[in-house]
Design a protein around this motif. Structure first.
Motif, mmCIF file in Angstrom:
data_model
loop_
_atom_site.group_PDB
_atom_site.id
_atom_site.type_symbol
_atom_site.label_atom_id
_atom_site.label_comp_id
_atom_site.label_asym_id
_atom_site.label_seq_id
_atom_site.Cartn_x
_atom_site.Cartn_y
_atom_site.Cartn_z
ATOM 1 N N ASP A 93 66.334 -40.093 55.672
ATOM 2 C CA ASP A 93 65.190 -39.518 55.610
ATOM 3 C C ASP A 93 64.790 -38.438 56.797
ATOM 4 O O ASP A 93 63.630 -37.994 56.798
ATOM 5 N N THR A 94 65.911 -38.213 57.512
ATOM 6 C CA THR A 94 65.351 -37.136 58.573
ATOM 7 C C THR A 94 65.351 -35.715 57.956
ATOM 8 O O THR A 94 66.083 -35.646 56.871
ATOM 9 N N LYS A 95 64.677 -34.960 58.634
ATOM 10 C CA LYS A 95 64.798 -33.404 58.355
ATOM 11 C C LYS A 95 66.088 -32.623 58.186
ATOM 12 O O LYS A 95 66.469 -31.907 57.463
ATOM 13 N N GLN A 117 67.908 -34.084 55.099
ATOM 14 C CA GLN A 117 66.915 -33.220 53.747
ATOM 15 C C GLN A 117 67.199 -31.888 53.574
ATOM 16 O O GLN A 117 67.333 -31.500 52.638
ATOM 17 N N ARG A 124 69.905 -30.494 51.347
ATOM 18 C CA ARG A 124 69.429 -30.518 49.915
ATOM 19 C C ARG A 124 69.241 -29.065 49.712
ATOM 20 O O ARG A 124 69.328 -28.353 48.604
ATOM 21 N N GLU A 142 65.878 -35.444 65.049
ATOM 22 C CA GLU A 142 65.449 -36.612 64.493
ATOM 23 C C GLU A 142 66.646 -37.639 64.074
ATOM 24 O O GLU A 142 66.526 -38.851 64.508
ATOM 25 N N VAL A 193 68.995 -25.805 62.521
ATOM 26 C CA VAL A 193 68.522 -26.639 61.534
ATOM 27 C C VAL A 193 67.537 -25.705 60.586
ATOM 28 O O VAL A 193 67.334 -26.151 59.508
ATOM 29 N N ASP A 194 66.823 -25.014 61.327
ATOM 30 C CA ASP A 194 65.672 -24.146 60.638
ATOM 31 C C ASP A 194 65.975 -23.233 59.577
ATOM 32 O O ASP A 194 65.527 -22.851 58.659
#
Lengths: 406, 406, 406, 406
Positions: C39-41, C44, C47, C137, C286-287
């Motif tokens: 459930d961390t960004k 995710q 995806r 995270e 990550v962005d």
């Protein structure tokens, strides 16, 4: 033998044995008792009995045997016995019991299954019990595990075992037997109709108040199973061409019986004679399989009896009866008589009907598929719009046909 | 009959007949001739001959028959005959010829296939030809289409037909027979090994200079097929347990032959006797199928001859021989003799080896898989790094085993 | 935190969480730590990164993401951790460690994977490590399990963990990563090439002398895997059309970099700018995901720079480059220059080659696939005729192409 | 352009183009017009619109796009156009028309489909029509085939084409659109629920009195399809977790709209602004896809507006709303207000209900699934016990839920 302290681990094989299976992929056998049962002549005989009788005349690749089905049922029951299903509610002795019952549940099937039962007035359930309880290799192996064990196993098949969970696992509206045969028959016929989500159903099983119930979250997997069953019946099991083939078989058996009664010399029919005489031992029963019947039929294709010769030839070489709506039976009978056919063998009717779902209600919980709700459980048709609608419609689908020579 | 003006449409059925099949889903039959051939007793007999002999002792669900395989080969050949494959290069008469050959190519298989051939020194190819050319239902149907047609069909199977494309479609390193059996055996054993991309291979087939060649863009689909074949051989067809089962069968046949020679009374062996006498008509050949052999074996389980009785029992009830490396044959033979086993029947060795790919080179184009390149064609191993490496390594995989009682 | 006494059971969830997956059917998550990581960004975000970069331009349905692959690898590693695989050789702390490593191993992939890496000279392995070890995270969750745990997990990915078994499980020639992606890419492309018998390979894994080795009985399942990998590379991963799409992307990135260096105003490129400046924090990394890149490209389709505008349009609307053998690069370059194309962006070449199997030999056991034999282990090519032949042939397949506008 | 003399062959490509597809395996494109339509930016945009909106939050591998679905529908319609289905009842011009309509039918879908439609009060059907009829690459290609062709194609989608068969092929209770999405969504979610026997349904289609009807022999294949649809709705499309994800999205859009109305500075929202202003051209519509929305949402995760920031973060990083029975909406609303949540965005309810089958009766034949009987046709529920029971029960399944922060 202390059932309460028995552990499955104590009878583990050094190395698992494995059976490759097209439906379940790998079927592992972990203990010696099960392995010994598989290697008996009564179990091996099931390799010579087709699962679907005459259906392979329509679905040509459905040539699988009751042997592979029996191992499939064993595999599903073993999966039920795991901790992530209902294993925590069963002790190891009960697990072994129900696994044996699963493996052995079809022992009493005769060649071409229900045709044979119809023709000779025998019930496969009775013979399954007799083979387990009377003198057989299976019986000896069960008894040598501990005296009395064969009756423990057969009580599951007789639905008399005190732990109703074991009974429900092997014979109920949602049991391992049906689950395997739907998946298996679907795979080997090549239809999609019998597919359902086995893994999901196993995940929503629970034991509550001494019986199996299902979590509401999985109702649709059960609906899908009910409809898979419904479609397999009409699309596969009751297919008119398969029934035509089976009617030829039943007529041939009928002619054999009638000739035998008349004292006609049928030649060497050693393995069949006990069934004509009517007093069958369980070992005589086991001696009869489909290869023996097919052999006799081949001999009958050169019989002096014209009817027997013709019927045996029809059966072996796929000269099937035609069929029509049973309403026309009378006019068809007249036509056939005019053409010189004896209607006892050549004009036969067959009725099939099926309830898509039998509604018992939660009071008859053992027989009902029960769904967990807030205050207990309710019967499936109360939860499922689809099953409810089908159950309430009271219309059982029927199909009545008459079969006759083209 | 003018082959050049014949059209398939002229013999179309009013309504297509359809066979459901787990591998090809629907197999449609469009014309009367093919339908009549399917309904002969020689074709129907193939329902009583398993495709994989003893393999179902290991892969329990591989219980499919040569009948469903034969229809599968017919189906693939019919797909080849379409315009988007090589249909434009064939006239309708040749199409019908090759479809008949595809359907009938396995007619001559005996019960338990190559075991039977080894034991009685017969070749299924010979009997396929004889059944087509001599008096049989199949023969009559072919001849009534037009006189001489049976020889046209059999010439494809004999590889003597002037149009080599027809021969390559049904028997070559990449033919409809192998394509169907890899897919089918893979499906029914439940292994993934035999899967390959049939549709792609059919799309890259071309006819060039009177033979079948393949577009380079699809070489990997062919590589995949070659390796599928290689793996099926070792994983399925040559599995030691299946071979153990087959050795039991061969020993039983050997004992029967020896006893017959000695004048021992084997009881009623009507259908088997021609094979012991050695002068077999094609109709006697057709009379023998697996149900008949299984019946005789069941009778032999109560024979007075101890060896025959034991071997028949082993075969029917899966008391298989153990196996070991053939190098140990001598020490195993001594042990068995010490234990009172007659080594002629109880110590048997079996060698299996396989070339993953046989390299003929483009000069022997009919036998080679040829790939289209800019200036003509070259042999597969010249294009494919993988097949080239395997072919050059000159190491055929071998597996030599000795089988004996545990 | 005492790794030796830690039990997985102590962090079990009350109710398992479940992910439905087309490849593995149900993926259960039993503990809170794994659930929190999912459930961390950072997880995710996966995806929004496709597993196969440009391949869905050829295999249109291969639109699956690195997220579902990551859960698939976690699932396979968890299966390896069971008692019937190599679980008995691992303590619970190591099991948790390797499961985390499996789940997180692809965190550092950028949009369109290796294209992005090529264009910006970054390595996904480095960023996977940085995201785990630096502030994220994921990092916080690992550290809150116990301080230092993030480094334990990353040491598996860096191949520095003292227990080499964990390293082999997640990165070796036969690891959970490759196993999942072959099966998954095969499923979503709809090819049969990548299929192999996962269950069999898991059953023949053993731990011996501190590393993973394989039972000889399953060598063919490994051969099949090696060849599945080989075929997937050439049939799917190196497909020229997919590479054409990727070359368009690389050229677009190249033009962006060149324009940025020249000081050209590219508009708002907030998330891309760190990569152009060259000093990227892990949170900036990550962005960036594929939706952001696609957004920028859409803006660039109306850029004033003619080249950028054209390339972005080609990429978004599938106006792909044509391709030819790299030998023709020079003549193609001249043609393109004549037609006014800047060859820096419009004539690009790409070499692909692949060893079907890398032979290390048993001395470099960690890197080799080792097979158990009587006196120890030997390397796969010594046992497998097929892998041996391929390895000895020394011919790596190569494919060198030049891409250019039609 | 003379529609009556037009032949498809006249626009055939030299070489078929092929798309690999996991559901239909190979999708061949034979003519230039279809190929040109596929290569438009409006079609390529559908690669950036997921078929199942938020469903991949539950069924993680359901990441397939509307692009691959559109090609799938085209493929099914093309199969319907063959002679062994209803091709003999259609001329080549109508075949081309309906194939174009099939390919283009989903052009007007916005990002995240119905969520987007709900939020911005647009209908994808309208925009599909506008994109075809107004200025677009698709429009130009259709018109250059012949002037007026775009309106011919759009009339099929508007259900106004004079040949109702074309309309039924693409939008009816049993159309190519539904057939493809059930099979496709089933494949990519990995559920068995949506499987049905496509090939059988195509085989029983007939044209009679200017509309599509079905042979009675295949009623069970249609029943199976109806139930597949029913189960997919409840098991996949209406899954509460997917709806939770979609409610987060709808709330985010609502907040954006409210902020825009208040004149709040949302930063650069170039592609979204037309939807907030409310006057959208078809080319502005096409400019919006899921990557653009995801990009804006990422920017919003650092917005100064606390609600927008929170909602965007929930959406991107899967911090989903919890859900409960809608009956509890009031008490949940109070709780949320107490915790400081603005109920306009944080307490949302959603009702789903579905008729398993809509019964029109044979008078409204175009909308009904009609079955051929002796004297004409009757509506499906009159023939099918199952569909009849469901239709008569009048109980539509409903599921009303309220969604809110945990």
């Amino acid at each position: 033998m202390e059932p309460t302290t028995f552990t499955l681990e104590s009878i583990n094989l050094d190395h698992n044995r494995v059976f490759r299976d097209a439906v379940h992929n790998y079927i592992y056998v972990e203990n010696q008792l099960i392995m010994d049962l598989i290697d008996t002549k009564e179990m091996q005989r099931l390799r010579r009995i087709k699962q679907l009788g005459g259906t392979y005349q329509v679905y040509q690749s459905a040539e699988h045997s009751r042997f592979s089905h029996s191992l499939g049922v064993y595999k599903i029951v073993k999966t039920m016995c795991k901790d992530n299903c209902i294993g925590k509610n069963l002790n190891d002795y009960d697990k072994l019991t129900v696994q044996c019952a699963a493996l052995l549940h079809d022992l009493g099937h005769g060649p071409f299954s229900h045709c044979f039962e119809d023709a000779f007035d025998v019930f496969h359930e009775d013979f399954t019990i007799r083979i387990i309880e009377e003198d057989s290799e299976v019986h000896q192996i069960l008894e040598s595990f501990h005296p009395g064990f064969s009756k423990v196993v057969s009580s599951v098949i007789k639905k008399e075992h005190p732990n109703k969970v074991l009974v429900q696992m092997t014979s109920s509206q949602l049991d391992a037997d049906r689950m395997d045969y739907l998946l298996r028959d679907s795979y080997f016929t090549g239809t999609t109709y019998g597919q359902f989500d086995l893994q999901r159903i196993l995940r929503i099983m629970k034991v509550q108040d001494g019986r199996i119930v299902y979590k509401k979250s999985g109702v649709q997997a059960i609906e899908d199973y009910i409809l898979a069953r419904y479609h397999m019946y009409w699309q596969v099991y009751y297919h008119p061409t398969a029934r035509s083939y089976e009617q030829t078989l039943i007529s041939t058996f009928r002619r054999i019986k009638d000739l035998y009664k008349e004292g006609y010399d049928l030649g060497d029919i050693f393995y069949l004679e006990p069934f004509l005489k009517g007093n069958i031992s369980s070992s005589q029963y086991v001696d009869l399989d489909e290869s023996v019947v097919l052999y006799y039929f081949k001999r009958f294709t050169v019989s002096d009896d014209k009817i027997l010769k013709d019927l045996a030839n029809r059966f072996l070489n796929r000269k099937l009866f035609a069929y029509d709506d049973a309403k026309k039976e009378e006019s068809i009978r007249l036509q056939c008589i005019n053409q010189g056919y004896d209607p006892r063998y050549y004009v036969v009717s067959d009725k099939q009907s099926q309830e898509p779902y039998r509604y018992y209600g939660s009071e008859h919980a053992i027989s009902e598929i029960e769904i967990i709700v807030e205050n207990g459980t309710i019967a499936l048709p109360e939860v499922s719009e689809i099953v409810g609608a089908i159950t309430n419609s009271k219309k059982n689908k029927e199909d009545n046909k008459v079969f006759y020579p083209k």
